[in-house]
Design a protein around this motif. Structure first.
Motif, PDB file in Angstrom:
ATOM      1  N   ALA A   1      -0.533   6.869  18.242  1.00 17.38           N
ATOM      2  CA  ALA A   1       1.073   6.375  18.577  1.00 17.38           C
ATOM      3  C   ALA A   1       2.067   7.422  18.833  1.00 17.38           C
ATOM      4  O   ALA A   1       3.094   7.325  19.262  1.00 17.38           O
ATOM      5  N   LEU A   2       1.894   8.774  18.158  1.00 18.62           N
ATOM      6  CA  LEU A   2       2.832   9.773  18.111  1.00 18.62           C
ATOM      7  C   LEU A   2       2.696  10.509  19.581  1.00 18.62           C
ATOM      8  O   LEU A   2       3.719  11.137  20.118  1.00 18.62           O
ATOM      9  N   CYS A   3       1.928  10.078  20.486  1.00 19.35           N
ATOM     10  CA  CYS A   3       1.895  10.544  22.002  1.00 19.35           C
ATOM     11  C   CYS A   3       2.796   9.414  22.634  1.00 19.35           C
ATOM     12  O   CYS A   3       2.844   9.772  23.914  1.00 19.35           O
ATOM     13  N   HIS A   4       3.048   8.246  22.274  1.00 19.81           N
ATOM     14  CA  HIS A   4       3.553   7.398  22.970  1.00 19.81           C
ATOM     15  C   HIS A   4       4.968   6.950  22.679  1.00 19.81           C
ATOM     16  O   HIS A   4       5.781   6.440  23.427  1.00 19.81           O
ATOM     17  N   LEU A   5       5.460   7.513  21.235  1.00 19.93           N
ATOM     18  CA  LEU A   5       6.587   7.295  20.522  1.00 19.93           C
ATOM     19  C   LEU A   5       7.679   8.005  21.094  1.00 19.93           C
ATOM     20  O   LEU A   5       7.789   9.253  20.161  1.00 19.93           O
ATOM     21  N   PHE A   6       8.388   8.204  21.967  1.00 22.25           N
ATOM     22  CA  PHE A   6       9.080   9.177  22.423  1.00 22.25           C
ATOM     23  C   PHE A   6      10.449   8.412  23.239  1.00 22.25           C
ATOM     24  O   PHE A   6      10.133   7.205  23.646  1.00 22.25           O
ATOM     25  N   ALA A   7      11.728   8.893  22.987  1.00 19.54           N
ATOM     26  CA  ALA A   7      12.901   8.382  23.712  1.00 19.54           C
ATOM     27  C   ALA A   7      12.591   8.875  25.253  1.00 19.54           C
ATOM     28  O   ALA A   7      11.672   9.569  25.655  1.00 19.54           O
ATOM     29  N   ALA A   8      13.598   8.326  25.975  1.00 20.80           N
ATOM     30  CA  ALA A   8      13.681   8.649  27.533  1.00 20.80           C
ATOM     31  C   ALA A   8      13.828  10.164  27.660  1.00 20.80           C
ATOM     32  O   ALA A   8      14.659  10.768  26.887  1.00 20.80           O
ATOM     33  N   ALA A   9      13.435  10.641  28.671  1.00 19.86           N
ATOM     34  CA  ALA A   9      13.733  11.986  28.864  1.00 19.86           C
ATOM     35  C   ALA A   9      15.080  12.417  28.859  1.00 19.86           C
ATOM     36  O   ALA A   9      15.538  13.608  28.460  1.00 19.86           O
ATOM     37  N   GLU A  10      15.666  11.728  29.787  1.00 13.69           N
ATOM     38  CA  GLU A  10      17.506  12.002  29.757  1.00 13.69           C
ATOM     39  C   GLU A  10      17.944  11.859  28.461  1.00 13.69           C
ATOM     40  O   GLU A  10      19.031  12.378  28.162  1.00 13.69           O
ATOM     41  N   ASP A  11      17.679  11.003  27.343  1.00  7.58           N
ATOM     42  CA  ASP A  11      18.221  11.086  25.976  1.00  7.58           C
ATOM     43  C   ASP A  11      17.775  12.465  25.525  1.00  7.58           C
ATOM     44  O   ASP A  11      18.970  12.993  24.822  1.00  7.58           O
ATOM     45  N   TYR A  12      16.636  13.036  25.533  1.00 15.70           N
ATOM     46  CA  TYR A  12      16.484  14.269  25.211  1.00 15.70           C
ATOM     47  C   TYR A  12      17.316  15.317  25.836  1.00 15.70           C
ATOM     48  O   TYR A  12      17.861  16.390  25.057  1.00 15.70           O
ATOM     49  N   ALA A  13      17.421  15.031  27.197  1.00 10.53           N
ATOM     50  CA  ALA A  13      18.132  16.124  27.789  1.00 10.53           C
ATOM     51  C   ALA A  13      19.925  16.148  27.662  1.00 10.53           C
ATOM     52  O   ALA A  13      20.353  17.021  27.356  1.00 10.53           O
ATOM     53  N   GLN A  14      20.442  14.717  27.340  1.00  9.05           N
ATOM     54  CA  GLN A  14      21.624  14.718  26.979  1.00  9.05           C
ATOM     55  C   GLN A  14      21.749  15.193  25.434  1.00  9.05           C
ATOM     56  O   GLN A  14      22.925  16.047  25.052  1.00  9.05           O
ATOM     57  N   LYS A  15      21.064  15.141  24.629  1.00  6.68           N
ATOM     58  CA  LYS A  15      21.066  15.598  23.164  1.00  6.68           C
ATOM     59  C   LYS A  15      20.834  17.099  23.236  1.00  6.68           C
ATOM     60  O   LYS A  15      21.867  17.961  22.404  1.00  6.68           O
ATOM     61  N   SER A  16      20.072  17.640  23.978  1.00 10.95           N
ATOM     62  CA  SER A  16      19.862  19.246  24.339  1.00 10.95           C
ATOM     63  C   SER A  16      21.329  19.721  24.828  1.00 10.95           C
ATOM     64  O   SER A  16      21.565  20.908  24.370  1.00 10.95           O
ATOM     65  N   ALA A  17      21.776  19.122  25.812  1.00 10.23           N
ATOM     66  CA  ALA A  17      23.001  19.567  26.644  1.00 10.23           C
ATOM     67  C   ALA A  17      24.066  19.631  25.544  1.00 10.23           C
ATOM     68  O   ALA A  17      24.990  20.864  25.266  1.00 10.23           O
ATOM     69  N   GLY A  18      24.286  18.504  24.556  1.00 10.16           N
ATOM     70  CA  GLY A  18      25.378  18.439  23.694  1.00 10.16           C
ATOM     71  C   GLY A  18      25.349  19.587  22.533  1.00 10.16           C
ATOM     72  O   GLY A  18      25.983  20.226  22.246  1.00 10.16           O
ATOM     73  N   THR A  19      24.089  19.930  22.310  1.00 15.45           N
ATOM     74  CA  THR A  19      23.777  20.986  21.140  1.00 15.45           C
ATOM     75  C   THR A  19      24.075  22.432  21.753  1.00 15.45           C
ATOM     76  O   THR A  19      24.752  23.155  21.190  1.00 15.45           O
ATOM     77  N   LYS A  20      23.629  22.485  23.065  1.00 11.76           N
ATOM     78  CA  LYS A  20      23.916  23.835  23.665  1.00 11.76           C
ATOM     79  C   LYS A  20      25.450  24.098  24.081  1.00 11.76           C
ATOM     80  O   LYS A  20      25.915  25.200  23.593  1.00 11.76           O
ATOM     81  N   GLU A  21      26.184  22.928  24.296  1.00  3.54           N
ATOM     82  CA  GLU A  21      27.408  23.223  24.431  1.00  3.54           C
ATOM     83  C   GLU A  21      28.340  23.544  22.988  1.00  3.54           C
ATOM     84  O   GLU A  21      29.236  24.178  23.190  1.00  3.54           O
ATOM     85  N   LYS A  22      27.722  22.759  21.771  1.00  4.79           N
ATOM     86  CA  LYS A  22      28.383  22.910  20.689  1.00  4.79           C
ATOM     87  C   LYS A  22      28.058  24.540  20.302  1.00  4.79           C
ATOM     88  O   LYS A  22      29.051  25.027  19.669  1.00  4.79           O
ATOM     89  N   THR A  23      27.121  24.829  20.453  1.00  4.23           N
ATOM     90  CA  THR A  23      26.595  26.216  20.115  1.00  4.23           C
ATOM     91  C   THR A  23      27.227  27.093  21.017  1.00  4.23           C
ATOM     92  O   THR A  23      27.865  28.327  20.246  1.00  4.23           O
ATOM     93  N   ALA A  24      27.664  26.923  22.330  1.00  5.82           N
ATOM     94  CA  ALA A  24      28.337  27.806  22.995  1.00  5.82           C
ATOM     95  C   ALA A  24      29.853  27.917  22.437  1.00  5.82           C
ATOM     96  O   ALA A  24      30.438  28.990  22.556  1.00  5.82           O
ATOM     97  N   LYS A  25      30.445  26.875  22.389  1.00  2.00           N
ATOM     98  CA  LYS A  25      32.002  26.815  21.951  1.00  2.00           C
ATOM     99  C   LYS A  25      31.772  27.527  20.455  1.00  2.00           C
ATOM    100  O   LYS A  25      32.914  28.200  20.054  1.00  2.00           O
ATOM    101  N   GLN A  26      30.836  27.365  19.634  1.00  5.81           N
ATOM    102  CA  GLN A  26      30.901  28.110  18.235  1.00  5.81           C
ATOM    103  C   GLN A  26      30.910  29.673  18.371  1.00  5.81           C
ATOM    104  O   GLN A  26      31.315  30.316  17.927  1.00  5.81           O
TER     105      GLN A  26
END
Length: 550
Positions: free
Chosen positions: A102-127
């Motif tokens: 089940a852990l091979c199939h239970l993932f969010a959409a790739a764009e969801d992870y991309a948006q989260k990663s982009a948000g994290t990178k933006e927050k880190t950059a601002k800090q």
């Protein structure tokens, strides 16, 4: 005969609570697990997971929310199937470990992870573009002071700052050994899903002091109770408590990083890395590389998440020189590692050896438990005393209200609407403040708060102090020790604005009672350190003496 309990939806609730989610999502997790254990078909497993992802996408529009809830699902499935392995045909190989399919199939959409990663990178950059300075020397001084604390929460906060390690490493899973005067051999199991990661790190206090303080912490009764908890349970159950303590003891010295709301253990680790770099860094080594080694990270990107601060002096100017403290060979062993012996009679030895009463292990293990239980009993007695105090105070207030209701001579009823009345106090004669030390012989206990607070007559100050003691005791009832205010000359002066010599005179006359209260509560001389101005938190009883503003 072994009794086998049936598996129901409720069986999975502890696993569903491991990740960040809400009640609705936890119910879905339980339902998914219940369906997964009933199938041996890989195709069915895949379809169940895809259906669950589709439900999350239809239910929640925010991508960060969806990825967070998917993570909660994955944590629950991994924890359950690690404990109860599925059939062989439902196992999948992943990075050298076997996990449920089940852990091979239970993932969010790739764009969801991309948006989260982009948000994290933006927050880190601002800090990283808005670093905050903190007084490194003052923070280290507080850390050294906390090594002597008897409060496990303050001690844990100091140890986290000193070694920049995670709360669960302090409370359970971490292993530390003194290598030199300021260096520790540290094994962490908090980051790599229970796997051990070992490396040498620098310490903000002497390694021997750190090891002995850690030993004290892990022998505390409250901390010993956590030994059967999982790391996830410790993180979810104790992080809030520790974060509150971090704000209390370090809040005046270490500011909140840019873009964040409250100081936390994570921020403490980030500040600690900068303080450690100031003490032990090298001119030819970047702070990023130092942080990577100090935090036992295996890549520089992860260490960048801790670039929130820079070490400064008391005036706020950045400290340019690094490596100001030279390491030395270890002088003496920690007390907790020095072997010793005590002599007891044979009867007492047998009492200590009672495995039924004190558990298995060596005599030293049992003595630790005996002492921990004694401390726990003292704590419970103090809590019981506070609850009794609370009941007595409520009974006193009830008697006061009954007496006030019985005496209606100064009360009138004014109609508001038909069949509705509001009870009003008749205006009392105005009591004008006067600057005099002459005793008046007047009973100030009946004077409303609003009139008493501005009165400067000699008799008035004693009532101000009495009401302040009453208010502090009422505030402390039922609260954790770390949240309580101590009754001392400083807190009474802040509340009443009475002259110091008058406060001292009044307290000296009541020294025995005030001392007994402080001892019963467990207050230390630094009980009020780091707390908010007492007037912003505590007021005289308005139920008993009327509404007012300071």
């Amino acid at each position: 005969m072994q009794v086998i309990e049936p598996i129901t939806i409720d069986t999975f609730k502890p696993y569903a609570k491991l990740g960040k989610s809400n009640g609705k999502v936890q119910d879905r997790i339980c339902g998914l697990l219940f369906r997964l254990i009933q199938t041996t078909s890989p195709a069915k497993v895949k379809q169940l997971c895809l259906d669950e992802v589709a439900w999350l996408e239809s239910e929640y529009s925010n991508s960060n929310t969806r990825t967070s809830y998917i993570t909660a699902h994955r944590k629950a499935l991994k924890a359950y199937f690690d404990e109860f392995p599925p059939p062989a045909n439902l196992l999948s190989e992943y990075k050298g470990t076997r996990q449920h399919l089940a852990l091979c199939h239970l993932f969010a959409a790739a764009e969801d992870y991309a948006q989260k990663s982009a948000g994290t990178k933006e927050k880190t950059a601002k800090q990283r573009d808005n670093l905050i300075g903190f007084d490194a020397a003052a923070a280290i001084a507080i850390t050294e002071e906390l090594m002597q604390s008897n409060d496990w929460r303050k001690l844990a906060a100091g140890l986290i700052m000193a070694s920049q390690s995670r709360p669960s490493d302090m409370l359970k899973s971490g292993e530390f050994k003194a290598v030199s005067k300021y260096k520790l051999l540290f094994t962490s199991r908090a980051k790599k899903r229970g796997k051990a990661v070992t490396g040498e790190i620098f310490c903000l206090v002497e390694a021997v002091t750190f090891i002995d303080a850690l030993s004290w912490l892990q022998r505390d009764a409250d901390v010993m109770e956590l030994q059967n908890w999982t790391l996830a349970e410790i993180d979810s159950g104790k992080n809030k408590t520790l974060n509150r303590t971090v704000r209390q003891v370090y809040g005046d010295v270490i500011p909140v990083p840019f873009g964040e709301v409250e100081l936390s253990c994570k921020n403490l680790r980030a500040a600690g890395v900068n303080a450690a770099y100031w003490l032990h860094g090298r001119d030819n080594q970047s702070i990023g590389r130092f942080a990577e080694l100090q935090l036992l990270h295996d890549n520089s990107g992860a260490a960048a998440n801790y670039e929130d601060y820079y070490a400064a002096d008391a005036s706020g100017k950045r400290l340019q020189q690094v490596g100001i403290l030279k390491d030395e060979p270890l002088g003496t062993k920690p007390q907790s590692e020095q072997r010793s012996s005590i002599s007891v009679d044979a009867q007492l030895r047998d009492m200590i050896a009672d495995a039924v009463q004190w558990g298995e292990g060596s005599h030293a293990d049992r003595l630790e438990r005996i002492i921990a239980r004694a401390h726990q009993a003292d704590k419970l007695e103090r809590q019981l005393a506070r609850e009794c105090e609370k009941r007595q105070r409520l009974e006193f207030e009830l008697r006061r209200l009954k007496a006030a209701n019985a005496d209606n001579s100064d009360t009138e009823y004014k109609p508001i609407e038909e069949h509705e009345f509001i009870r009003l106090k008749k205006p009392a004669a105005e009591v004008k403040p006067a600057a005099t030390d002459e005793p008046t012989g007047f009973d100030w206990r009946n004077v409303p708060n609003a009139e008493l607070k501005g009165n400067r007559r000699r008799d008035a100050y004693a009532e101000k102090l009495r009401r302040s003691v009453e208010a502090i005791q009422e505030y402390n009832v039922g609260r954790e020790l770390v949240e309580q205010y101590a009754i001392n000359s400083s807190s009474l002066r802040q509340m009443t604005k009475v002259k110091p010599d008058k406060v001292k005179e009044w307290m000296d006359e009541r020294n025995a009672g005030l001392g007994s209260y402080s001892n019963a509560q467990g207050h230390s001389y630094q009980q009020n350190k780091g707390k908010a101005d007492i007037r912003t938190v505590i007021k005289w009883s308005e139920a008993a003496y009327g509404a007012y503003e300071w």
